[in-house]
Enzyme design. Sequence first.
Site: not given
Ligand code: FCB
Length: 437
Positions: A293, A295, A351, A123, A168, A79
């Site tokens: 995505n 985290y 992600e 992006h 995002e 990607r």
């Molecule tokens: C996301 C982004 C990516 C990277 C990660 C850690 O928000 O899409 O570019 O910075 O976080």
Amino acid sequence: MFSFDRRDFGSDFTFGVATAAYQIEGGQGDGRGTSIWDTFAATPGNVHNGDTGLHACNHYELWPQDLDLIRDGGFDAYRFSFAWPRLIPEGTGTVNQAGIDFYDRLIDGMLERGIKPYATLYHWDLPSTLQDRGGWMNRDIASWFADYATLVAQRFGDRLEATATINEPWCVAFLSHYLGVHAPGYRDLRAAARAMHHVLFAHGTAIDALRASGAKNLGIVLNLEKSVPASDSDADKSAANFGDAVFNRWYLGGVLKGQYPTEMTDWLAPYLPANYQDDMAVVSRPLDWLGINYYTRGLYTASTQPGRPVEQVPGPLEKTDIGWEIYPQGLTDLLVRVSNDYTKLPIYVTENGMAEVEGDNDPRRTKYYEDHLKAVLAAREAGADVRGYFAWSLLDNYEWAEGYNKRFGLVHVDYETQKRTPKSSYRAFQGLLHNAR
Ligand code: FCB
């Protein structure tokens, strides 16, 4: 080593790695125009240590070895994102042939190595000239973006496995126009409200343009966060609910149902573009897949500051090197929620990954991946149609406002020498992905 087997994910599950153009390419010669990140980074105080993406990982020249790393890791897919200012330096109009040639080489290089190209159009590196015209605050961005999308579809569409419009949109709009953390660095509610709508209107307009040019397998990539009340109090519960609307429901509701949450439209009513409701059919154009995505989670409490609806507070869980709590359960919960409440489209985790201190031995990162991949398996068992998983990121790279200070890579990068060294987390993926072949 991971404790599960690739076969646990089914035979057609896609494993990939993700990157973004500004974070790795460097290579600002060859006719590339400037982007909002070039000037934001060049402005003191915006980015840790004043770091810029001028050189980054020099992927512009070193891409063959980076693609070799993806192939050797056993990954099925890559990607990557196109840099709009590399293809159309002024944002609209003249095309930069050197940019076309670069992505031709890159995509052909993937196909030669048996790697499937998953492209992202945007992006975050908006051409500076378009920012001069108001960027995401200007409704015209939908047609600028659609023209760029058409170019990509015409030049590369036949070779792309999948195309996402925007990466995002919360970051593009809210983080960049209300919180001021990312380029263009505004802290203005009207700017944010307009960007929040225009980014999704531009997404839908680009979907139409891509389809009209014959592009296939189209989606968008949303960053979702599990919004959790900091305590059991009603005030904190309602704060978490509002956080969920800002972060998740604006985008999920807009794109998948053509409806924004009412608490948001009430809050933003004076600032939203006139007649935005008339655009909702475009905002919610049918898609072929949804990217998520993930985290971390967000812990919310009612704000004590006037005018500020909610506040996020630091949580008690173990944190990554960027300070984000590690919370794999949140990934399962979000995948199942999206599948139950929003869409039956195929879902890709586009992600997921963690920042860790510098070094080639990163067992904490391997554990993070282990636990989040298990969270994906749990979501699949609960009925969510998750078809793929992309690790963020292949390489240590330019982490936006954190500069080169935060490292998310499976592969270590020495920015002085540009030497790449696979970390132990890369070897863990290699073990998982090669053994099953
Ligand atoms: C996301 C982004 C990516 C990277 C990660 C850690 O928000 O899409 O570019 O910075 O976080």
